[in-house]
Design a protein around this motif. Structure first.
Motif: not given
Length: 145
Positions: A139-145, A19-25, A73-78, A62-65
């Motif tokens: 949860a780590l949110l990002g995108r490829r350039p 819900t905090l991510c762009p549509l189509g994530t 953004r990075e989220f801690i999920v509890l 490391r996986l994102a790199r």
């Protein structure tokens, strides 16, 4: 693992971080990713990487790199990815607010109230970054350039 094309307007109802991510994530679980995934990711595609194992912060960064994902953004999920109750931005202000204004000892604990209060006081006094290290759900949110 073949990456499915995200359908327009679809969301996984069990993943509140979407819900905090762009549509189509596209959601990718770090436990099930394989070597060919990076080649299948389209440029500018929003991606959320998730992991529920200890040291998930370092592993997801490391996986994102590796996947050439620019982290937004990075989220801690509890308490866990399977049963998420709260998402905390992994920033100093958000984590400190969580420990000072949200986390509390539940009412009705008679004999465990004192130890629970002591643990809560300890958590409030530890460096804020330890929360992200200790909590495995991330949860780590990002995108490829």
């Amino acid at each position: 693992m073949s990456i499915p094309e995200p359908a327009a307007g679809t969301r996984l109802t069990t993943s509140p971080w979407l819900t905090l991510c762009p549509l189509g994530t596209l959601e990718i679980d770090a436990r099930t990713i394989d070597a060919g995934t990076a080649d299948q990711l389209k440029p500018n595609l929003p991606v959320v990487l998730i992991d529920q194992r200890p040291l998930s912060r370092r592993r997801l960064q490391r996986l994102a790199r590796t996947l050439s994902i620019e982290v937004e953004r990075e989220f801690i999920v509890l308490p866990s990815l399977r049963h998420p109750l709260i998402l905390i931005d992994d920033t100093e202000a958000a984590v400190r607010h969580f420990w000072s204004a949200i986390a509390t000892v539940p009412p009705g604990l008679a004999f465990t109230a004192l130890p629970a209060s002591a643990l809560l006081a300890l958590a409030r006094n530890l460096p804020w970054s330890w929360t992200g290290i200790a909590a495995p759900g991330r949860a780590l949110l990002g995108r490829r350039p």
